[in-house]
Design a protein around this motif. Structure first.
Motif, PDB file in Angstrom:
ATOM      1  N   TRP A  90       0.833  -1.198   0.000  1.00  0.00           N
ATOM      2  CA  TRP A  90       0.000   0.000   0.000  1.00  0.00           C
ATOM      3  C   TRP A  90       0.872   1.254   0.000  1.00  0.00           C
ATOM      4  N   SER A  91       0.389   2.303  -0.633  1.00  0.00           N
ATOM      5  CA  SER A  91       1.008   3.615  -0.478  1.00  0.00           C
ATOM      6  C   SER A  91       0.475   4.245   0.814  1.00  0.00           C
ATOM      7  N   VAL A  92       1.169   5.255   1.303  1.00  0.00           N
ATOM      8  CA  VAL A  92       0.690   5.953   2.497  1.00  0.00           C
ATOM      9  C   VAL A  92      -0.659   6.622   2.202  1.00  0.00           C
ATOM     10  N   GLY A  93      -0.839   7.091   0.966  1.00  0.00           N
ATOM     11  CA  GLY A  93      -2.126   7.657   0.579  1.00  0.00           C
ATOM     12  C   GLY A  93      -3.241   6.633   0.636  1.00  0.00           C
ATOM     13  N   GLU A  94      -2.962   5.416   0.201  1.00  0.00           N
ATOM     14  CA  GLU A  94      -3.971   4.357   0.275  1.00  0.00           C
ATOM     15  C   GLU A  94      -4.281   3.991   1.725  1.00  0.00           C
ATOM     16  N   LEU A  95      -3.276   4.030   2.587  1.00  0.00           N
ATOM     17  CA  LEU A  95      -3.514   3.780   4.003  1.00  0.00           C
ATOM     18  C   LEU A  95      -4.455   4.830   4.577  1.00  0.00           C
ATOM     19  N   ARG A  96      -4.241   6.084   4.220  1.00  0.00           N
ATOM     20  CA  ARG A  96      -5.136   7.146   4.677  1.00  0.00           C
ATOM     21  C   ARG A  96      -6.559   6.896   4.201  1.00  0.00           C
ATOM     22  N   ASP A  97      -6.720   6.536   2.941  1.00  0.00           N
ATOM     23  CA  ASP A  97      -8.054   6.287   2.403  1.00  0.00           C
ATOM     24  C   ASP A  97      -8.743   5.137   3.136  1.00  0.00           C
ATOM     25  N   TYR A  98      -7.986   4.105   3.458  1.00  0.00           N
ATOM     26  CA  TYR A  98      -8.547   2.951   4.154  1.00  0.00           C
ATOM     27  C   TYR A  98      -9.012   3.351   5.558  1.00  0.00           C
ATOM     28  N   ILE A  99      -8.191   4.112   6.266  1.00  0.00           N
ATOM     29  CA  ILE A  99      -8.534   4.510   7.632  1.00  0.00           C
ATOM     30  C   ILE A  99      -9.801   5.349   7.648  1.00  0.00           C
ATOM     31  N   SER A 129      -5.952  16.214   7.386  1.00  0.00           N
ATOM     32  CA  SER A 129      -6.373  17.528   7.871  1.00  0.00           C
ATOM     33  C   SER A 129      -6.891  17.369   9.300  1.00  0.00           C
ATOM     34  N   SER A 130      -7.252  18.466   9.908  1.00  0.00           N
ATOM     35  CA  SER A 130      -7.783  18.396  11.273  1.00  0.00           C
ATOM     36  C   SER A 130      -9.067  17.573  11.331  1.00  0.00           C
ATOM     37  N   ILE A 131      -9.962  17.768  10.356  1.00  0.00           N
ATOM     38  CA  ILE A 131     -11.200  16.977  10.331  1.00  0.00           C
ATOM     39  C   ILE A 131     -10.886  15.498  10.143  1.00  0.00           C
ATOM     40  N   ASP A 132      -9.926  15.196   9.277  1.00  0.00           N
ATOM     41  CA  ASP A 132      -9.516  13.799   9.077  1.00  0.00           C
ATOM     42  C   ASP A 132      -9.067  13.178  10.400  1.00  0.00           C
ATOM     43  N   LEU A 133      -8.246  13.912  11.142  1.00  0.00           N
ATOM     44  CA  LEU A 133      -7.704  13.383  12.389  1.00  0.00           C
ATOM     45  C   LEU A 133      -8.807  13.154  13.415  1.00  0.00           C
ATOM     46  N   VAL A 134      -9.772  14.057  13.469  1.00  0.00           N
ATOM     47  CA  VAL A 134     -10.895  13.882  14.397  1.00  0.00           C
ATOM     48  C   VAL A 134     -11.727  12.670  14.005  1.00  0.00           C
ATOM     49  N   MET A 135     -12.066  12.562  12.728  1.00  0.00           N
ATOM     50  CA  MET A 135     -12.897  11.447  12.267  1.00  0.00           C
ATOM     51  C   MET A 135     -12.197  10.104  12.472  1.00  0.00           C
ATOM     52  N   ALA A 136     -10.912  10.055  12.158  1.00  0.00           N
ATOM     53  CA  ALA A 136     -10.172   8.808  12.324  1.00  0.00           C
ATOM     54  C   ALA A 136     -10.058   8.438  13.796  1.00  0.00           C
ATOM     55  N   SER A 137      -9.793   9.415  14.644  1.00  0.00           N
ATOM     56  CA  SER A 137      -9.662   9.146  16.080  1.00  0.00           C
ATOM     57  C   SER A 137     -10.959   8.638  16.679  1.00  0.00           C
ATOM     58  N   GLN A 138     -12.089   9.176  16.206  1.00  0.00           N
ATOM     59  CA  GLN A 138     -13.382   8.740  16.719  1.00  0.00           C
ATOM     60  C   GLN A 138     -13.621   7.250  16.509  1.00  0.00           C
ATOM     61  N   LYS A 139     -13.017   6.699  15.462  1.00  0.00           N
ATOM     62  CA  LYS A 139     -13.242   5.292  15.133  1.00  0.00           C
ATOM     63  C   LYS A 139     -12.520   4.336  16.085  1.00  0.00           C
ATOM     64  N   ILE A 140     -11.523   4.840  16.793  1.00  0.00           N
ATOM     65  CA  ILE A 140     -10.622   3.955  17.532  1.00  0.00           C
ATOM     66  C   ILE A 140     -10.879   4.132  19.023  1.00  0.00           C
ATOM     67  N   ARG A 141     -11.236   3.056  19.717  1.00  0.00           N
ATOM     68  CA  ARG A 141     -11.590   3.151  21.126  1.00  0.00           C
ATOM     69  C   ARG A 141     -10.853   2.087  21.935  1.00  0.00           C
ATOM     70  N   PRO A 142      -9.561   2.313  22.226  1.00  0.00           N
ATOM     71  CA  PRO A 142      -8.839   1.360  23.066  1.00  0.00           C
ATOM     72  C   PRO A 142      -9.374   1.389  24.504  1.00  0.00           C
ATOM     73  N   THR A 143      -9.391   0.250  25.158  1.00  0.00           N
ATOM     74  CA  THR A 143      -9.792   0.176  26.556  1.00  0.00           C
ATOM     75  C   THR A 143      -8.692  -0.474  27.383  1.00  0.00           C
ATOM     76  N   ALA A 144      -8.699  -0.204  28.681  1.00  0.00           N
ATOM     77  CA  ALA A 144      -7.734  -0.800  29.601  1.00  0.00           C
ATOM     78  C   ALA A 144      -8.356  -0.806  30.986  1.00  0.00           C
ATOM     79  N   HIS A 145      -7.809  -1.654  31.874  1.00  0.00           N
ATOM     80  CA  HIS A 145      -8.371  -1.750  33.224  1.00  0.00           C
ATOM     81  C   HIS A 145      -7.262  -1.747  34.259  1.00  0.00           C
ATOM     82  N   CYS A 146      -7.407  -0.867  35.246  1.00  0.00           N
ATOM     83  CA  CYS A 146      -6.530  -0.856  36.426  1.00  0.00           C
ATOM     84  C   CYS A 146      -7.418  -1.219  37.624  1.00  0.00           C
ATOM     85  N   ASN A 147      -8.051  -0.232  38.270  1.00  0.00           N
ATOM     86  CA  ASN A 147      -9.187  -0.485  39.163  1.00  0.00           C
ATOM     87  C   ASN A 147     -10.483  -0.038  38.506  1.00  0.00           C
ATOM     88  N   THR A 148     -10.374   0.892  37.584  1.00  0.00           N
ATOM     89  CA  THR A 148     -11.496   1.314  36.751  1.00  0.00           C
ATOM     90  C   THR A 148     -11.184   0.933  35.300  1.00  0.00           C
TER      91      THR A 148
END
Length: 452
Positions: A90-99, A129-148
């Motif tokens: 993949w090109s980096v451009g194709e990676l962006r399109d996929y994300i 762009s800034s909108i791209d970064l917001v939209m892409a970030s919204q898709k990703i929801r990592p979780t972790a547990h300590c006590n909460t």
């Protein structure tokens, strides 16, 4: 050699590292290091070259060689080769399109990330762009547990940061109570100590642990001393639920921080055996664009790419929290509010694509060209993008570290504005204490007398 012609001007780039640096948005730290694009036209040419570069090109040319840098070795040794080979063409451009594609979901991105090096993730962020970064970030929801449990959909956490310039116990307790009364503290009650001695750090750990136990607060305590100090405190029986360390993106910078894989491995094992929290995620890392260049330990690599490498390093230890504090250093690395906001959006996306529960501190120092309005814009944008947590500082002014951050009131406003709630375990405690009802603060918010 990579080249591109834009408006009849030919630009030549000698390496993958130079393309990545020149394709970065303007940052004063990269300019100071003399690796930034010299014009908007050169930046555009670098972005065009980067968009056409394959992931294999980046994989075969790490910005710091494998044999010279521990961080490079961890990133490459942890990589899923099967997934990498699926996408290496993949090109980096194709990676962006996929994300950004509508059909690409969280599970797709979590799987993909296991086959991406940190430089690939940095590269694709440079094309967004800034909108791209917001939209892409919204898709990703990592979780972790300590006590909460952090990172669940519809929830936003906060670190209650009750710092005091002399580590005065009464001052720390008063700030901690205020933060809790506004619903801040479900991520961690984390104190930056003025005194980094084992004795002083142990005292604060015991004090915060005892308060949490006495009031049955579902959270975790942490004192942000150097990790070796915390390890000595743990050996002496101090109660630690979450262990902290600052990280950078080059081995040279981490040497200056006094941290290495060997130390982090030992801390990880110690917390698994002696930490007070349920786990399994018991480490807390802080990072931020610019630490390497401020230490002259950047190896001619741009700040954003080094920050991505920090995340590739951090994920090896499966942390509960990773907090970005890019604006903490000053104008020599990020000059103004625009640069800080862009860095915050980049770092949130890059950290989440690494699979990390990312928090953002849209911080600034008083000698930067940035003010509270910029900070609030950064906070709102990254909250919209799905940041997992923020800081809670009394009045937004850290009286011990002398910088500006989000306040307890900002914390409450971000939740209410976006219809978000505290972490589930903590929300139940807030309701029991009468501080919150159906996701909204009650009239008891800010009333410290509830702790009498």
């Amino acid at each position: 050699m990579f080249s591109c012609t834009v408006k009849n001007v030919q630009f030549r780039f000698r390496s993958v590292s130079e393309v990545l640096a020149k394709a970065s948005e303007e940052k004063s730290g990269d300019i100071m290091a003399k690796i930034a694009a010299e014009s908007y036209l050169e930046r555009m040419a670098a972005k065009i070259v980067l968009s056409q570069m394959t992931l294999k090109d980046i994989y075969e040319n790490p910005v710091i060689p494998y044999e010279k840098d521990e961080i490079t070795r961890i990133i490459y040794d942890d990589l899923n080769q099967f997934i990498y080979k699926e996408v290496s063409g993949w090109s980096v451009g194709e990676l962006r399109d996929y994300i950004l594609a509508h059909k690409t979901n969280t599970s797709d991105l979590f799987r993909l990330s296991k086959g991406l090096t940190s430089e690939m993730i940095a590269g694709v962020a440079k094309l967004m762009s800034s909108i791209d970064l917001v939209m892409a970030s919204q898709k990703i929801r990592p979780t972790a547990h300590c006590n909460t449990t952090i990172g669940e959909a519809g929830r936003l956490a906060f670190r209650c940061q009750p710092n005091h310039p002399t580590d005065n116990p009464e001052g720390i307790l008063a700030s901690m109570k205020e933060g809790l009364s506004y619903g801040s503290g479900d991520a961690v009650i984390g104190v930056n100590p003025n005194n980094d001695s084992v004795e002083s750090v142990s005292k604060i750990l015991h004090m915060t642990h005892d308060f949490i136990q006495n009031w049955e607060v579902p959270t975790q305590n942490c004192v942000l001393a150097h990790i070796t100090t915390q390890m000595k405190a743990l050996e002496r029986g101090a109660p630690i639920a979450l262990m902290f360390q600052s990280l950078a993106g080059t081995q040279e910078a981490n040497d200056d921080f006094g941290v290495s894989k060997e130390i982090l491995d030992e801390a990880f094992d110690m917390m698994a055996k002696h930490g007070t929290s349920t786990g399994p995620n018991q480490l807390y890392f802080e990072t931020g664009q610019g630490s390497e260049v401020s230490l002259d330990a950047h190896s001619d690599v741009d700040m954003q790419t080094l920050e991505a490498r920090t995340y590739g390093y951090a994920r090896h230890w499966k942390p509960f929290m990773v907090n970005n504090v890019s604006g903490f250093i000053g104008p020599e690395t990020l000059y103004d509010g625009r640069q800080v906001i862009r860095a915050d959006l980049e770092d949130l996306f890059m950290g989440k694509l690494h699979g990390l529960p990312m928090g953002i501190a849209p911080t600034y120092t008083n000698h930067m060209q940035m003010d509270q309005n910029d900070q609030e814009i950064g906070g709102m944008l990254t909250a919209l993008a799905g940041a997992n947590f923020y800081m809670g500082v009394p009045g937004g002014d850290d009286v011990m570290l002398s910088y500006q951050d989000t306040s307890y009131h900002d914390d409450a406003s971000l939740r209410e504005m976006l219809g978000l709630r505290p972490l589930a375990e903590f929300e139940g405690w807030l309701e029991k204490m009468g501080i919150m009802d159906n996701g909204r603060l009650t009239d008891r918010a800010g009333d410290l007398s509830i702790f009498k």
